[in-house]
Design a protein around this motif. Structure first.
Motif, PDB file in Angstrom:
ATOM      1  N   VAL A 593      23.518 -13.161  26.484  1.00 31.81           N
ATOM      2  CA  VAL A 593      21.832 -13.403  26.642  1.00 31.81           C
ATOM      3  C   VAL A 593      21.618 -11.776  27.031  1.00 31.81           C
ATOM      4  CG1 VAL A 593      19.960 -14.201  27.852  1.00 31.81           C
ATOM      5  CG2 VAL A 593      22.075 -15.787  27.434  1.00 31.81           C
ATOM      6  N   TYR A 594      20.527 -11.209  26.166  1.00 31.17           N
ATOM      7  CA  TYR A 594      20.000  -9.998  26.417  1.00 31.17           C
ATOM      8  C   TYR A 594      18.594 -10.090  27.110  1.00 31.17           C
ATOM      9  CZ  TYR A 594      24.029  -8.797  23.393  1.00 31.17           C
ATOM     10  OH  TYR A 594      25.285  -8.866  22.889  1.00 31.17           O
ATOM     11  N   VAL A 595      18.369  -9.400  28.252  1.00 28.66           N
ATOM     12  CA  VAL A 595      16.734  -9.352  28.507  1.00 28.66           C
ATOM     13  C   VAL A 595      16.411  -7.865  28.477  1.00 28.66           C
ATOM     14  CG1 VAL A 595      15.517  -9.901  30.546  1.00 28.66           C
ATOM     15  CG2 VAL A 595      17.313 -11.299  29.821  1.00 28.66           C
ATOM     16  N   CYS A 596      15.224  -7.638  28.011  1.00 28.04           N
ATOM     17  CA  CYS A 596      14.599  -6.256  28.177  1.00 28.04           C
ATOM     18  C   CYS A 596      14.041  -6.155  29.730  1.00 28.04           C
ATOM     19  CB  CYS A 596      13.524  -5.941  26.958  1.00 28.04           C
ATOM     20  SG  CYS A 596      12.815  -4.291  27.011  1.00 28.04           S
ATOM     21  N   VAL A 597      14.574  -5.353  30.485  1.00 30.15           N
ATOM     22  CA  VAL A 597      14.008  -5.244  31.893  1.00 30.15           C
ATOM     23  C   VAL A 597      12.922  -4.203  31.892  1.00 30.15           C
ATOM     24  CG1 VAL A 597      16.108  -6.304  32.597  1.00 30.15           C
ATOM     25  CG2 VAL A 597      15.801  -3.940  32.467  1.00 30.15           C
ATOM     26  N   ALA A 598      12.909  -3.395  31.006  1.00 28.56           N
ATOM     27  CA  ALA A 598      11.895  -2.294  30.967  1.00 28.56           C
ATOM     28  C   ALA A 598      11.893  -1.641  29.593  1.00 28.56           C
ATOM     29  CB  ALA A 598      12.569  -1.183  31.850  1.00 28.56           C
ATOM     30  N   PRO A 599      10.627  -0.819  29.295  1.00 27.79           N
ATOM     31  CA  PRO A 599      10.726  -0.333  27.871  1.00 27.79           C
ATOM     32  C   PRO A 599      11.942   0.344  27.483  1.00 27.79           C
ATOM     33  CG  PRO A 599       8.413  -0.055  29.040  1.00 27.79           C
ATOM     34  CD  PRO A 599       9.474  -0.372  30.239  1.00 27.79           C
ATOM     35  N   ASN A 600      12.571  -0.314  26.346  1.00 25.30           N
ATOM     36  CA  ASN A 600      13.716   0.329  25.716  1.00 25.30           C
ATOM     37  C   ASN A 600      14.866   0.296  26.532  1.00 25.30           C
ATOM     38  OD1 ASN A 600      12.065   0.987  23.344  1.00 25.30           O
ATOM     39  ND2 ASN A 600      11.545   3.009  24.475  1.00 25.30           N
ATOM     40  N   SER A 601      14.940  -0.652  27.492  1.00 24.50           N
ATOM     41  CA  SER A 601      16.146  -0.922  28.352  1.00 24.50           C
ATOM     42  C   SER A 601      16.656  -2.279  28.395  1.00 24.50           C
ATOM     43  CB  SER A 601      15.685  -0.341  29.782  1.00 24.50           C
ATOM     44  OG  SER A 601      16.806  -0.466  30.472  1.00 24.50           O
TER      45      SER A 601
END
Length: 610
Positions: A593-601
């Motif tokens: 499971v992928y989560v974007c925690v900050a812009p482009n991260s």
């Protein structure tokens, strides 16, 4: 003077020349030397001169006939080509403009004048029936009257006359002060004409009180349009005006039969495209096509100024111009000249001002102040201002508000903030209590003219269509036609920031259920199988989707979404931990499971079986 050989008399060229001729004839017949001018043997004789009675007037029996019979002027009226030439000669050389000509019922003449004169206006009365489906009106601009199978027929043909008039006109000028209107329980209208038809209980077939038919053969679509029925309402006073009122009453007390109470019906029978499917304007909601079932148009009233028939004014102010108010004249023609001007004030808005006292405007234009805008309540001679939007109120300002036809002047402020919220005394009683948005502005002197504030110039209409009545309507809009674009297309409208294309009240429903599932099961639980509404019954106010008795999805005002089923997303893997993304975006594949925690991260968590 003009001598008419057929009627054997002298015609004066005008009323003035007729008066001079009678005066001359009176002088001659009272002069001892009369024989020098008119032989006594010719007085009263055939081809002579008319005698005078004891009052020195020509006897009625010696005057030309008010109505002449066409057959007595030499026409055979047998329908022959030669007689057509005779009729033309009589028209050209015998009949002066303004003649009334009688055509006997034995006539076979079809009413054709080969060469018409647009400057000659006659009245033709046929005692019989003219032949043909379209009996030709005589002349150019002449009036033709006939009695056809016990029916009265009035007709007119317009070719080159350039005189705008009608075959028949009805006029009513109502100045009756004793006729009470609808607020006194009287809905009868004074009318310039009245048409009544009665269908008896033994009758068959259709009955209509008014029938209109238009056969259009014109070939100038860009310059003219033809209308079967034209209604025009010009409002100069303060009465309510309604363009068209249709009332249908059912006194039977029975179940309605087919088409028993239809208010309006419109049918278009035609063929072919309206817009070509390959045209960029095809199904353009912002453009009216060549075929429209119902068309409404609203625009500010400056396209034509009744006080300026040349359209030079367009409600503009002019120096040294005579103007008058609506209350200073009683003639229908001069009332149309009641003057209005449109003025742009310092606030950038355009307003209308109307003439309260007539006279002649000044050399220079007066100063037009910005009106005060406020919310208030008038009770008797008291004005209570509860909210001031713009400007300020002052003594000698006049109130402009719906529901008041008499000027209400502010005498003094008795309490509150100066010129703002507070209580004011008026010079007149406002009658019943009124409250709402109002204007206030002083009257403006302009030489000996007085102008009063009217309204904003820009037009606003509350409703283009309004459905009202203490009745249950199954459907307000319905139909069964094939739709190529949309049942309701608002894409062509220009909406203000707070305007909505569709507005619903809380707990009103958008229903996606087929009517077929409802008509046979009016009480079944399957009614409203699929609906969407903003609801309060699920707890906090939320947009709710329902299916039957279930609520599979809600989205509340705080952005919380609730699903009673599964949320399914397509499996996808970010290209890398620095792949473009927005914080909060989530994805998943078979392993993580992928989560974007900050812009482009991106960060990920592993998945495992259980």
């Amino acid at each position: 003077m003009t001598y008419n050989p057929k009627l054997r008399c002298l015609y004066p060229a005008s009323r003035a020349s007729a008066a001079r001729f009678i005066l001359l004839l009176t002088t001659l017949l009272s002069t001892p030397a009369l024989a020098q001018y008119v032989p006594q043997s010719s007085v009263g004789a055939a081809n002579g001169v008319a005698p005078l009675d004891g009052s020195a007037r020509v006897p009625r029996a010696n005057l030309p006939e008010d109505m002449v019979n066409l057959s007595k002027l030499g026409a055979k009226l047998d329908g022959s080509a030669s007689d057509q030439i005779t009729v033309q000669n009589i028209y050209d050389n015998v009949l002066p403009s303004g003649s009334v000509i009688q055509v006997p019922h034995t006539s076979l003449w079809n009413g054709t004048i080969i060469a018409t004169d647009p400057n000659k206006i006659e009245t033709w009365i046929f005692n019989g029936t003219q032949p043909g489906a379209y009996p030709p009106p005589v002349g150019d601009g002449d009036l033709t009257l006939s009695y056809n199978n016990a029916s009265f027929y009035a007709a007119k043909s317009l070719i080159n006359t350039k005189k705008f008039n009608y075959p028949a006109s009805f006029f009513l000028w109502n100045m009756d002060k004793n006729f009470l209107g609808p607020w006194s329980g009287n809905y009868q209208q004074y009318s310039a004409s009245n048409s009544v038809a009665v269908t008896g209980p033994t009758s068959t077939g259709n009955t209509s009180a008014i029938y209109g038919k238009l056969d259009s053969f014109g070939q100038h679509p860009s310059a003219a349009y033809d209308v079967t029925a034209m209604l025009e309402t010009n409002r100069y006073g303060q009465n309510s005006t309604w363009g068209f009122v249709n009332q249908s009453y059912d006194f039977t007390g029975r179940l309605p039969q087919a088409f028993s109470n239809w208010m309006e019906e419109g049918n278009i029978k035609a063929n072919g495209y309206d817009w070509m499917p390959w045209d960029s304007k095809y199904y353009n909601a912002g453009v009216a096509g060549g075929r429209v079932g119902f068309y409404l148009s609203f625009m500010p009233m400056d396209l034509w100024n009744p006080a300026d028939p040349t359209n030079e004014g367009n409600w503009r102010w002019f120096s040294n111009k005579p103007v008058h108010s609506l209350d200073e004249t009683s003639s229908p023609d001069t009332r149309k000249g009641a003057s209005v001007v449109k003025i742009t004030a310092a606030d950038g808005n355009t307003y209308t001002w109307y003439c309260t006292k007539g006279g002649t405007t000044g050399v220079t234009q007066p100063h037009w102040p910005e009106p005060a805008r406020f919310v208030g309540k008038i009770t008797g001679d008291q004005l209570e201002v509860t909210s001031l939007v713009a400007g300020s109120l002052a003594a000698d300002s006049y109130i402009s508000a719906p529901g008041f036809t008499i000027p209400l002047k502010i005498v003094a402020q008795t309490s509150g903030t100066t010129g703002g919220i507070g209580t004011y005394t008026l010079n007149n009683t406002g009658g019943n209590s009124k409250s709402g948005g109002m204007f206030a502005a002083p009257q403006i002197p302009d030489n000996d003219v007085i102008w009063s504030f009217g309204n904003t110039f820009d037009l606003e209409v509350s409703h283009a269509f309004f459905f009202n009545g203490d009745v249950k309507a199954a459907t307000v809009f319905g139909g069964n036609s094939r739709i190529g674009n949309a049942v309701l297309d608002t894409s062509g409208f220009k909406l203000d920031s707070k305007a909505a294309a569709i507005r619903l009240a809380p707990d009103q429903t958008i229903d996606f259920t087929s009517r077929a599932s409802l008509k046979d099961n009016p009480d079944a639980s399957t009614i409203n199988q699929h609906t969407l509404r903003y609801s309060t019954w699920v707890g906090k106010g939320a947009l709710a989707y329902t299916a039957g008795q279930k609520v599979p999805f809600t989205l509340d005002d705080d952005g919380n979404a609730t699903f009673t089923g599964h949320l399914t997303a397509q499996l996808a893997t970010p290209a890398s931990s620095s792949a473009p993304c927005t914080a909060g975006t989530q994805q998943a594949d078979a392993n993580y499971v992928y989560v974007c925690v900050a812009p482009n991260s991106w960060k990920r968590a592993a998945l495992s079986s259980f």
